[in-house]
Design a protein around this motif. Structure first.
Motif, PDB file in Angstrom:
ATOM      1  N   PRO A   1       0.810  -1.366   0.107  1.00  0.00           N
ATOM      2  CA  PRO A   1       0.006   0.232   0.007  1.00  0.00           C
ATOM      3  C   PRO A   1       0.998   1.284   0.043  1.00  0.00           C
ATOM      4  CG  PRO A   1      -0.720  -1.623   1.720  1.00  0.00           C
ATOM      5  CD  PRO A   1       0.436  -1.887   1.038  1.00  0.00           C
ATOM      6  N   VAL A   2       0.554   2.085  -0.866  1.00  0.00           N
ATOM      7  CA  VAL A   2       1.306   3.656  -0.751  1.00  0.00           C
ATOM      8  C   VAL A   2       2.748   3.229  -1.363  1.00  0.00           C
ATOM      9  CG1 VAL A   2       1.857   5.749   0.265  1.00  0.00           C
ATOM     10  CG2 VAL A   2      -0.243   4.300   0.807  1.00  0.00           C
ATOM     11  N   VAL A   3       3.379   2.419  -0.729  1.00  0.00           N
ATOM     12  CA  VAL A   3       4.894   2.384  -1.012  1.00  0.00           C
ATOM     13  C   VAL A   3       4.943   1.841  -2.233  1.00  0.00           C
ATOM     14  CG1 VAL A   3       7.041   1.324  -0.304  1.00  0.00           C
ATOM     15  CG2 VAL A   3       5.371   2.034   1.551  1.00  0.00           C
ATOM     16  N   GLY A   4       4.392   1.046  -2.895  1.00  0.00           N
ATOM     17  CA  GLY A   4       4.236   0.319  -4.244  1.00  0.00           C
ATOM     18  C   GLY A   4       4.102   1.343  -5.108  1.00  0.00           C
ATOM     19  N   THR A   5       3.063   2.125  -4.846  1.00  0.00           N
ATOM     20  CA  THR A   5       2.891   3.308  -6.109  1.00  0.00           C
ATOM     21  C   THR A   5       3.870   4.382  -5.759  1.00  0.00           C
ATOM     22  OG1 THR A   5       0.432   3.399  -5.350  1.00  0.00           O
ATOM     23  CG2 THR A   5       1.145   5.330  -6.090  1.00  0.00           C
ATOM     24  N   LEU A   6       4.729   4.634  -5.055  1.00  0.00           N
ATOM     25  CA  LEU A   6       5.581   5.449  -4.803  1.00  0.00           C
ATOM     26  C   LEU A   6       6.926   4.870  -5.723  1.00  0.00           C
ATOM     27  CD1 LEU A   6       5.386   7.052  -1.153  1.00  0.00           C
ATOM     28  CD2 LEU A   6       4.513   8.014  -3.334  1.00  0.00           C
ATOM     29  N   ALA A   7       6.912   3.520  -5.215  1.00  0.00           N
ATOM     30  CA  ALA A   7       8.115   2.920  -5.959  1.00  0.00           C
ATOM     31  C   ALA A   7       7.851   2.996  -7.585  1.00  0.00           C
ATOM     32  CB  ALA A   7       8.359   1.571  -5.379  1.00  0.00           C
ATOM     33  N   ARG A   8       6.665   2.649  -7.958  1.00  0.00           N
ATOM     34  CA  ARG A   8       6.500   2.888  -9.330  1.00  0.00           C
ATOM     35  C   ARG A   8       6.928   4.279 -10.034  1.00  0.00           C
ATOM     36  NH1 ARG A   8       2.469  -0.967  -7.808  1.00  0.00           N
ATOM     37  NH2 ARG A   8       0.879   0.907  -7.661  1.00  0.00           N
ATOM     38  N   ARG A   9       6.678   5.097  -9.177  1.00  0.00           N
ATOM     39  CA  ARG A   9       6.684   6.250  -9.906  1.00  0.00           C
ATOM     40  C   ARG A   9       8.064   7.100  -9.917  1.00  0.00           C
ATOM     41  NH1 ARG A   9       1.568   9.832  -6.822  1.00  0.00           N
ATOM     42  NH2 ARG A   9       0.043   8.985  -7.933  1.00  0.00           N
ATOM     43  N   ILE A  10       8.724   6.373  -8.886  1.00  0.00           N
ATOM     44  CA  ILE A  10      10.080   6.909  -9.167  1.00  0.00           C
ATOM     45  C   ILE A  10      11.174   6.042 -10.150  1.00  0.00           C
ATOM     46  CG2 ILE A  10      10.106   7.971  -6.737  1.00  0.00           C
ATOM     47  CD1 ILE A  10      11.658   5.518  -5.833  1.00  0.00           C
ATOM     48  N   GLY A  11      10.309   4.948 -10.847  1.00  0.00           N
ATOM     49  CA  GLY A  11      11.186   4.269 -11.901  1.00  0.00           C
ATOM     50  C   GLY A  11      11.671   3.089 -11.361  1.00  0.00           C
ATOM     51  N   THR A  12      11.177   2.458 -10.181  1.00  0.00           N
ATOM     52  CA  THR A  12      11.758   1.218  -9.757  1.00  0.00           C
ATOM     53  C   THR A  12      11.254   0.087 -10.748  1.00  0.00           C
ATOM     54  OG1 THR A  12      11.304   1.945  -7.430  1.00  0.00           O
ATOM     55  CG2 THR A  12      11.574  -0.582  -7.762  1.00  0.00           C
ATOM     56  N   ARG A  13      12.647  -0.703 -10.883  1.00  0.00           N
ATOM     57  CA  ARG A  13      12.427  -1.949 -11.729  1.00  0.00           C
ATOM     58  C   ARG A  13      12.138  -3.016 -10.916  1.00  0.00           C
ATOM     59  NH1 ARG A  13      15.378  -0.597 -16.534  1.00  0.00           N
ATOM     60  NH2 ARG A  13      15.227   1.728 -16.740  1.00  0.00           N
ATOM     61  N   PHE A  14      10.997  -4.065 -11.165  1.00  0.00           N
ATOM     62  CA  PHE A  14      10.590  -4.922 -10.501  1.00  0.00           C
ATOM     63  C   PHE A  14      11.028  -6.340 -10.856  1.00  0.00           C
ATOM     64  CE2 PHE A  14       7.831  -1.484  -9.429  1.00  0.00           C
ATOM     65  CZ  PHE A  14       7.665  -1.393  -7.892  1.00  0.00           C
ATOM     66  N   ILE A  15      11.476  -7.132 -10.296  1.00  0.00           N
ATOM     67  CA  ILE A  15      11.635  -8.573 -10.750  1.00  0.00           C
ATOM     68  C   ILE A  15      10.968  -9.621  -9.966  1.00  0.00           C
ATOM     69  CG2 ILE A  15      14.179  -7.989 -11.141  1.00  0.00           C
ATOM     70  CD1 ILE A  15      14.935  -9.373  -8.694  1.00  0.00           C
ATOM     71  N   ASP A  16      10.742 -10.529 -10.784  1.00  0.00           N
ATOM     72  CA  ASP A  16       9.867 -11.840 -10.137  1.00  0.00           C
ATOM     73  C   ASP A  16      11.298 -12.803  -9.866  1.00  0.00           C
ATOM     74  OD1 ASP A  16       8.732 -14.179  -9.512  1.00  0.00           O
ATOM     75  OD2 ASP A  16       7.487 -14.166 -11.454  1.00  0.00           O
ATOM     76  N   ARG A  17      11.399 -13.044  -8.370  1.00  0.00           N
ATOM     77  CA  ARG A  17      12.466 -14.051  -8.156  1.00  0.00           C
ATOM     78  C   ARG A  17      12.248 -15.164  -8.327  1.00  0.00           C
ATOM     79  NH1 ARG A  17      13.562 -12.104  -1.949  1.00  0.00           N
ATOM     80  NH2 ARG A  17      11.176 -12.898  -1.805  1.00  0.00           N
ATOM     81  N   GLU A  18      11.160 -15.754  -8.675  1.00  0.00           N
ATOM     82  CA  GLU A  18      10.692 -17.092  -8.998  1.00  0.00           C
ATOM     83  C   GLU A  18      11.030 -17.136 -10.652  1.00  0.00           C
ATOM     84  OE1 GLU A  18      10.653 -19.337  -7.111  1.00  0.00           O
ATOM     85  OE2 GLU A  18      10.831 -18.020  -5.201  1.00  0.00           O
ATOM     86  N   GLY A  19      10.987 -16.093 -11.344  1.00  0.00           N
ATOM     87  CA  GLY A  19      10.577 -16.227 -12.815  1.00  0.00           C
ATOM     88  C   GLY A  19      12.191 -16.551 -13.502  1.00  0.00           C
ATOM     89  N   LEU A  20      12.715 -17.642 -13.600  1.00  0.00           N
ATOM     90  CA  LEU A  20      13.847 -17.813 -14.339  1.00  0.00           C
ATOM     91  C   LEU A  20      13.915 -17.459 -15.710  1.00  0.00           C
ATOM     92  CD1 LEU A  20      16.673 -19.398 -14.064  1.00  0.00           C
ATOM     93  CD2 LEU A  20      15.765 -21.449 -14.503  1.00  0.00           C
ATOM     94  N   ARG A  21      12.997 -17.561 -16.456  1.00  0.00           N
ATOM     95  CA  ARG A  21      12.726 -17.089 -17.829  1.00  0.00           C
ATOM     96  C   ARG A  21      13.015 -15.712 -18.096  1.00  0.00           C
ATOM     97  NH1 ARG A  21       7.445 -20.186 -20.001  1.00  0.00           N
ATOM     98  NH2 ARG A  21       6.711 -19.317 -17.729  1.00  0.00           N
ATOM     99  N   GLN A  22      12.666 -14.932 -17.050  1.00  0.00           N
ATOM    100  CA  GLN A  22      12.778 -13.596 -17.265  1.00  0.00           C
ATOM    101  C   GLN A  22      14.202 -12.949 -16.923  1.00  0.00           C
ATOM    102  OE1 GLN A  22       9.854 -11.518 -14.782  1.00  0.00           O
ATOM    103  NE2 GLN A  22       8.366 -13.037 -15.128  1.00  0.00           N
ATOM    104  N   LEU A  23      14.864 -13.982 -16.441  1.00  0.00           N
ATOM    105  CA  LEU A  23      16.553 -13.549 -16.161  1.00  0.00           C
ATOM    106  C   LEU A  23      17.019 -12.933 -17.288  1.00  0.00           C
ATOM    107  CD1 LEU A  23      18.803 -13.314 -13.945  1.00  0.00           C
ATOM    108  CD2 LEU A  23      19.182 -15.821 -14.603  1.00  0.00           C
ATOM    109  N   PRO A  24      17.357 -13.419 -18.465  1.00  0.00           N
ATOM    110  CA  PRO A  24      17.941 -12.756 -19.487  1.00  0.00           C
ATOM    111  C   PRO A  24      17.690 -11.552 -19.777  1.00  0.00           C
ATOM    112  CG  PRO A  24      17.754 -15.146 -19.997  1.00  0.00           C
ATOM    113  CD  PRO A  24      16.812 -14.736 -18.986  1.00  0.00           C
ATOM    114  N   GLN A  25      16.187 -11.185 -19.869  1.00  0.00           N
ATOM    115  CA  GLN A  25      15.573 -10.022 -20.295  1.00  0.00           C
ATOM    116  C   GLN A  25      15.897  -8.934 -19.096  1.00  0.00           C
ATOM    117  OE1 GLN A  25      14.029  -9.159 -23.385  1.00  0.00           O
ATOM    118  NE2 GLN A  25      14.583  -7.407 -22.402  1.00  0.00           N
ATOM    119  N   THR A  26      15.815  -9.397 -18.172  1.00  0.00           N
ATOM    120  CA  THR A  26      16.212  -8.359 -16.929  1.00  0.00           C
ATOM    121  C   THR A  26      17.650  -7.940 -16.946  1.00  0.00           C
ATOM    122  OG1 THR A  26      14.374  -9.357 -15.447  1.00  0.00           O
ATOM    123  CG2 THR A  26      16.072  -8.051 -14.372  1.00  0.00           C
ATOM    124  N   VAL A  27      18.555  -8.781 -17.270  1.00  0.00           N
ATOM    125  CA  VAL A  27      19.927  -8.390 -17.316  1.00  0.00           C
ATOM    126  C   VAL A  27      20.033  -7.496 -18.403  1.00  0.00           C
ATOM    127  CG1 VAL A  27      22.201  -9.313 -17.615  1.00  0.00           C
ATOM    128  CG2 VAL A  27      20.889 -10.627 -16.274  1.00  0.00           C
TER     129      VAL A  27
END
Length: 266
Positions: free
Chosen positions: A122-148
């Motif tokens: 709550p609230v913190v997530g909204t603020l994090a998105r507004r300042i350009g935070t990049r989010f990762i799914d720690r269980e998402g192995l297939r996303q790893l190459p694209q995140t890097v």
């Protein structure tokens, strides 16, 4: 389990308070100050992303919780980030949700890489998105190459990024091992790696009270911090590293961050 998915061996029981708690009146004052800062920040919309505004708001969060911040450079270390054609990959140990606030209070131009769950707070997530935070799914192995690849592009653009390669929070600086995955982004971008140590103190002594552990929610961690007296966070940048092997870089960064301590959990 993915390359950055880690189960911390620390539990909420590791977070202990070394002194008398704040009275209810003091806790209420801190909550009111934090709420006022968050409401002002939400009302600012996209303007919150302006560096000096972001620095000011992060400082207000720390001030409202009576958390003192100390920036201590290790011998021979340059400033946290150094202007140049590419950004700096800032790698730090991870203890508390306050880690991110402390970084922004010192260097608001950092791009943050956070776990996906933060975006739902709550609230913190909204603020994090507004300042350009990049989010990762720690269980998402297939996303790893694209995140890097995305991190590497951000570094090439001249922006510095802060990541927590222990992949989860631990109760002390000598927590779990640094995972090498995100170091590949620095190698691909030709960017320097800046190890940074984060330490928490209560009345000048090391403390685990600020740690955000196990299955705790944000409210639980906040209540513990709000009830703590004499809390401070120390940020210690170390000398930059460079290399072409991500495992060697991860190992060197961990040695710099931990210092002479052995990892508490491997």
């Amino acid at each position: 389990m993915s390359s950055w998915s880690v189960e911390s061996l620390c539990t909420p029981g590791c977070a202990t308070d070394g002194g008398p708690r704040m009275p209810l009146s003091g806790i209420a004052r801190r909550y009111a100050s934090l709420a006022a800062t968050l409401l002002r920040s939400v009302a600012m919309g996209e303007r919150l992303g302006a560096p000096e505004t972001l620095r000011e708001r992060a400082g207000e969060v720390l001030d409202g919780l009576d958390v003192r911040i100390e920036l201590r450079k290790a011998p021979g270390a340059e400033p946290l980030t150094v202007p140049g054609p590419v950004g700096t990959l800032v790698v730090a140990n991870h203890i508390s949700w306050l880690d991110i606030v402390a970084f922004l209070a010192v260097e608001p131009r950092l791009t943050l890489l956070a776990k996906r769950e933060v975006g739902a707070w709550p609230v913190v997530g909204t603020l994090a998105r507004r300042i350009g935070t990049r989010f990762i799914d720690r269980e998402g192995l297939r996303q790893l190459p694209q995140t890097v690849a995305d991190l590497s592009d951000t570094l090439r653009s001249g922006r510095s990024v802060v990541v927590f390669p222990q992949a989860t929070t631990w109760c002390t600086v000598a927590g779990g091992s640094f995972r090498p995955a995100t170091f590949q982004a620095a190698i691909d971008a030709g960017a320097p790696v800046r190890p940074v140590s984060l330490d928490y103190f209560q009345h000048g002594r090391p403390t685990t009270v600020a740690a955000f552990l196990g299955e705790e929610d944000f409210g639980t961690g906040l209540r513990r911090v709000a009830g703590t007296r004499g809390l401070s966070v120390r940020i210690t940048p170390h000398r930059t590293l460079a290399g072409t092997d991500r495992r060697s870089l991860a190992s060197a960064a961990q040695r710099a961050v931990v210092g002479t301590e052995s990892p508490a959990h491997v």
